[in-house]
Write an enzyme that holds these catalytic residues in place. Structure first.
Site, PDB file in Angstrom:
ATOM      1  CB  ILE A 671      46.515  39.122  28.942  1.00  0.00           C
ATOM      2  CG1 ILE A 671      47.067  39.206  27.352  1.00  0.00           C
ATOM      3  CG2 ILE A 671      45.886  37.708  29.444  1.00  0.00           C
ATOM      4  CD1 ILE A 671      47.966  38.168  26.988  1.00  0.00           C
ATOM      5  N   GLY A 674      46.342  47.410  24.140  1.00  0.00           N
ATOM      6  CA  GLY A 674      47.491  48.055  23.497  1.00  0.00           C
ATOM      7  C   GLY A 674      46.659  49.109  22.749  1.00  0.00           C
ATOM      8  CG  PHE A 676      46.678  49.207  16.588  1.00  0.00           C
ATOM      9  CD1 PHE A 676      46.472  50.099  15.817  1.00  0.00           C
ATOM     10  CD2 PHE A 676      48.061  48.887  16.521  1.00  0.00           C
ATOM     11  CE1 PHE A 676      47.348  50.969  15.110  1.00  0.00           C
ATOM     12  CE2 PHE A 676      49.241  49.467  16.028  1.00  0.00           C
ATOM     13  CZ  PHE A 676      48.593  50.541  15.096  1.00  0.00           C
ATOM     14  CD  GLU A 678      39.350  43.122  24.202  1.00  0.00           C
ATOM     15  OE1 GLU A 678      39.326  43.537  25.048  1.00  0.00           O
ATOM     16  OE2 GLU A 678      38.744  42.462  23.456  1.00  0.00           O
ATOM     17  CG  ASP A 789      60.500  51.440  22.101  1.00  0.00           C
ATOM     18  OD1 ASP A 789      61.203  51.970  23.022  1.00  0.00           O
ATOM     19  OD2 ASP A 789      59.380  51.530  22.396  1.00  0.00           O
TER      20      ASP A 789
END
Ligand SMILES: *[C@@H]1O[C@H](CO)[C@@H](O)[C@H](O)[C@H]1NC(C)=O
Ligand SMILES: *[C@@H]1O[C@H](CO)[C@@H](O)[C@H](O)[C@H]1NC(C)=O
Ligand SMILES: *[C@@H]1O[C@H](CO)[C@@H](O)[C@H](O)[C@H]1NC(C)=O
Ligand SMILES: *[C@@H]1O[C@H](CO)[C@@H](O)[C@H](O)[C@H]1NC(C)=O
Length: 954
Positions: A671, A674, A676, A678, A789
């Site tokens: 989906i 990222g 690091f 998937e 963040d």
């Protein structure tokens, strides 16, 4: 007496024979029997004269042993005159009667006495039965003699065979003029038997012939006569006077020479014998008078009136035409003999092509032409409102009218199968209906079949802005406003302003501004802009233009502005003030830091005490929830309530027992991706249930540092348990790739979710989301965890629209955030979300998370708008320092914006805590009436005193 007995015996025997050889030749239906002695078995009742001694009535036996009566006479008297007279015989209209007489006579030689071998036959006409023993007088006149009858060759003799003794003679009587008559016989001394007297006449029977009925008709009185009989047409037939049916009856009772003709009426046909007219059968009709057959109804028609007449009279109806079946029709030009047809089906294979402001539509003829070959098409054009940017516009459609041009004259009756429609408006939704029609479409009540085409014309450049005007002018800035172009021709993406300093360029502005090299070029999405950093007392010219995705429209007329001269001109140097402010701020920061330290310590102590006493506040939402058993080996309730940073995440994994058996995990689809590796959606088989999870997989070839950082996020998450914080389900470290398994959030990240649901979420829903995020952040801050963040893109939304804080990576978070930027001190920061003290001093606290939370609030209320729009990071930093704050988004309740502004207090200490925020949102949800005061200004216009307009340096 003796001889009498002998003769009696003789005639009786001969009679038996006569019956045997059936003497009566004319045995026909056309014979009217008027009288017959044979049919009488009792006394014949003839009148005799003299009463005795002459004729006597005797009985004989027939073969069947029926008795038969007849007269005989045989008295050898000289010159006798013996009469017998029949009863009154009605002539029954006959003009001519036939008389058959059978008799036998003995030859005189056989007798010894004087004798005669003849007898006389008479008749007497009368209208009434008026006879008596004396009337009419027994003589030839008044009786009319028919004949004097002799036996001829045939005489009876005992020696002769019996048949040869019988005579039969026939006479005709006529013309008869009375109602009836008497017959009489006079014996002049013969020895004879009058065995049978039969009177009859001829007639023509009633007959139906060639559809005419002729009545029973008595034959004429003359052998040669033909009686003309007019006929009558049978039911359901008629004829004309000229052709009236006639038949002639001859004297033998035979019909001869038929003339004239009858015709069956419409709806009837003659039967095969031509004796009647019969209704046309079902599905057949006959439209005219005549003797043709009914014919089959034309295609798709049914015999008229069948149903109605059947129901009312129970008889079949006579169809002189056929009506169309339901949904089939005839045009007015088509007669009843034409087949019925129907409108065609819809056009097929419709394709269209939009090119700028024209559309070409092609189609193929309908699959079903309805049985006709006159198909044509009627194309209608409707202009529809755009429902939304992507809407498919079946909404408020109005006819295009005369604004559009068709390449075929009379687009309402097109023979061909293509049409080009030009002069369409740009950026509009059009609906075209292609009606397939034919000759009977007008007769049909149902709408014609049609194909639909929805065409969206592309955007075009907008028209010029016609009214740019300076709404305020100061020494160093002026503000221009304008209205939308009259023809936007699309979604206006931005307005562009070019501005030049006429004073400085010494009047050479025209060249510079027209060559698009104006020194000042500003862009905005709004219809107002402030041009700042200008020189006092200078003359500026400016003009604006609008742009759609297609490009820029023409420029507006030039606007000339002269900035005012002002006293601030004199002491423009800001550096001393800036220095003083800088020192002041520095001092304040040190002071605040000290204060904050004390405050934190105090807080820690009380918070620890609180968490020891009760952890109900954060745990409460979980109690009894069905998710309870899905939480994987979380730190126990008595575990750490303050977030711990694990230098070795493997230790954390061990501590929290959150290793997952890979066999309990099934990966379904990728989906996302990222830093690091998937991110996949999967199913985690946990206890008895399958839970939908998100799985982050560490990519192949990750180095040790990556692995460490990958697991650090898990070790962080493992310490959190809150309904508004994304839940760790476990990790896979014992096999490769390593994985982090978290709960699955169906609606993805909040920023995308908001953009996809612009204007579809209610204020209460938005507030609920904000409150959820605040709850999660309150929990994190209570854990002493600083997120660093916080932004809408790092909030995930599940299917129940519950928002959960996510993204707990530490160092990597910002390094991979596309919004982050390197600060002068190094390290990456998402400037737009980050409090000023973090940018300057990298001082991240829960208070700086509060600043970010304020930005998230703004993102939510503006449905995912980018904070500070297109301002550069540097511009953002500078305008924040100058006191600028994001204005209230459109429709944002004023109180919410107030809360945002508080979050953006320059001084971190003056910001509310997450708990404060949570409480205030909670209170607002309790009393939503406080939300009714909304900002309805365009978004970039500042609405609070702390805000100043966007100021973009030249
Ligand atoms: C027979 O019927 C037709 C049609 O109704 C009519 O025109 C015509 O006059 C009729 N003829 C007679 C003799 O009635
Ligand atoms: C659009 O129309 C123009 C002429 O009006 C033509 O030159 C162009 O090729 C067309 N484009 C397409 C894609 O049909
Ligand atoms: C053709 O379409 C127009 C517009 O819908 C309509 O007014 C007109 O009646 C139609 N013509 C026929 C023949 O149906
Ligand atoms: C324009 O300048 C005036 C006076 O210098 C100042 O008060 C005002 O805030 C400025 N406006 C903007 C939008 O910058």
């Amino acid at each position: 007496m003796n001889s009498h007995n002998i003769f009696g015996q003789l005639w009786a025997n001969s009679l038996v024979y006569f019956s045997l050889v059936h003497m009566f030749v004319i045995v026909s239906a056309n014979v009217e029997e008027l009288y017959d002695t044979k049919s009488r078995t009792s006394d014949l009742l003839w009148t005799k004269y003299p009463e005795s001694g002459g004729w006597e009535e005797v009985t004989g036996l027939s073969l069947e042993r029926d008795s038969i009566r007849y007269h005989q006479v045989c008295n050898a008297v000289t010159n006798p005159s013996n009469w017998i007279r029949s009863p009154y015989i009605e002539s029954k209209g006959a003009k001519r009667a036939y008389i058959d007489v059978e008799f036998s006579m003995v030859k005189c030689e056989e007798l010894q006495t004087g004798c005669s071998e003849t007898f006389n036959l008479f008749y007497y006409e009368s209208d009434t039965d008026q006879s008596s023993s004396t009337f009419p007088p027994w003589r030839e006149n008044p009786y009319v003699k028919i004949d004097t009858i002799a036996a001829g060759e045939r005489f009876s003799n005992i020696e002769f065979s019996r048949e040869e003794g019988m005579n039969r003679k026939t006479w005709t009587l006529g013309p008869l003029t009375r109602r009836g008559f008497y017959l009489a016989a006079e014996d002049k001394g013969a020895c004879m038997s009058l065995m049978r007297v039969r009177v009859y006449s001829y007639y023509c029977p009633n007959v139906t012939n060639s559809l005419a009925k002729f009545p029973r008709t008595v034959a004429g009185n003359d052998v040669a006569s033909l009686v003309e009989v007019p006929g009558k047409c049978v039911q359901y037939a008629n004829s004309t006077a000229l052709e009236a049916p006639r038949y002639y009856c001859n004297s033998n009772g035979e019909w001869k020479v038929r003339t004239g003709v009858c015709h069956c009426k419409p709806g009837y046909q003659a039967n095969s014998l031509l004796t009647s007219c019969e209704v046309c059968g079902q599905g057949r009709y006959k439209s005219s008078h005549g003797n043709e057959e009914c014919v089959q109804c034309p295609a798709h028609s049914i015999s008229a009136g069948v149903s109605s007449t059947l129901s009312s009279t129970g008889k079949k109806a006579a169809s002189h035409f056929c009506v169309c079946e339901p949904a089939y029709y005839r045009t007015t030009n088509e007669d009843i003999h034409s087949p019925c047809t129907k409108p065609p089906s819809e056009p097929t294979s419709v394709t269209f092509h939009v090119n700028q402001t024209f559309v070409t539509i092609n189609w193929a003829p309908p699959l079903d032409d309805g049985g006709r070959n006159d198909v044509y098409y009627n194309v209608s054009c409707d202009l529809c409102e755009r429902r939304s940017k992507t809407g498919d516009a079946v909404h408020n459609c109005f006819p295009c009218g005369s604004g559009v041009t068709y390449n075929v004259p009379g687009h309402q009756r097109i023979k061909g199968t293509s049409l080009k429609i030009s002069d369409l408006k740009p950026f509009s939704n059009y609906r075209f209906k292609i009606f397939a029609m034919n000759g009977v479409s007008a007769s049909s009540e149902t709408a014609p079949e049609r194909a639909l085409v929805f065409a969206v014309t592309p955007e075009a450049e907008p028209s010029a802005i016609i009214d740019p005007r300076a709404v305020s002018t100061f020494d160093r800035n002026f503000t221009l406003s304008w209205s939308k172009p009259l023809l936007p021709n699309g979604m206006i993406t931005k307005y562009q302003l070019v501005c030049d300093d006429v004073t400085a360029t010494n009047g050479k502005f025209a060249a510079s501004i027209k060559s698009d090299k104006a020194p000042l070029l500003l862009e905005t999405e709004n219809q107002t802009i402030t041009v700042a950093s200008l020189k006092p007392g200078h003359i500026y010219i400016a003009r604006v233009r609008a742009a759609t995705s297609t490009g820029y429209g023409p420029y507006s007329e030039l606007v000339t502005i002269r900035t005012t001269r002002s006293s601030s001109d004199v002491n423009r140097s800001q550096s001393p003030i800036g220095l003083i402010i800088g020192i002041g701020v520095g001092a304040c920061v040190i002071l605040l830091a000290m204060l904050a330290f004390c405050y934190y310590r105090k807080q820690n102590i009380s918070r620890e005490r609180m968490s020891n006493e009760s952890s109900s506040e954060e745990k409460a939402p979980f109690t009894g929830s069905k998710e309870d058993n899905l939480i994987v080996r979380l730190p126990s309730i008595g575990g750490p309530r303050i977030y711990v940073e694990y230098p070795d995440p493997h230790k954390a994994v061990r501590d929290f027992h959150c290793e997952i058996d890979i066999s309990d995990l099934s990966i379904e689809e990728t989906i996302g991706r990222g830093e690091f590796g998937e991110v996949c959606r999967g199913q985690y088989h946990c206890g008895e249930v399958d839970v939908c999870v998100a799985v982050k997989r560490l990519k192949q070839g990750a180095d040790a540092k990556d692995q460490l950082n990958f697991l650090k996020e898990a070790s962080t998450m493992a310490q959190f348990s809150h309904p508004n914080v994304v839940q760790l389900k476990g990790v896979v470290t014992k096999s490769r790739p390593q994985m982090i398994v978290t709960e699955y959030m169906e609606n993805g990240s909040l920023d995308v979710f908001l953009k996809n649901h612009t204007d579809t979420l209610s204020m209460v829903q938005l507030l609920q989301m904000l409150k959820g995020i605040a709850s999660g952040m309150r929990y994190l801050s209570s854990m002493k965890y600083v997120h660093r963040d916080l932004a809408a893109r790092n909030i995930l939304v599940n299917s129940d629209l519950v928002c959960k804080v996510s993204d707990f990576g530490l160092s990597r978070t910002l390094e991979n955030d596309p919004h982050a930027t390197y600060t002068t001190q190094g390290g990456k920061i998402a400037i737009r979300w980050t409090a000023p003290e973090c940018i300057r001093f990298r001082k991240f606290t829960s208070n700086s998370d509060v600043w970010s939370y304020g930005i998230v609030m703004w993102e939510v209320m503006s449905y995912g708008e980018k904070p500070y729009w297109d301002m550069s990071n540097q511009e953002v930093i500078e305008s924040i320092d100058e006191g600028y704050r994001l204005p209230a988004p459109y429709d944002c309740p004023v109180c919410l914006h107030q809360l945002m502004v508080e979050c953006w207090a320059f001084d971190a200490k003056h910001r509310p805590t997450m708990n404060d925020i949570y409480q205030r949102l909670d209170a607002l949800l309790e009393t939503p009436s406080n939300l009714s005061d909304r900002n309805l200004e365009q978004p970039t216009t500042p609405t609070t005193e702390t805000a100043i307009p966007i100021s973009i340096p030249a």
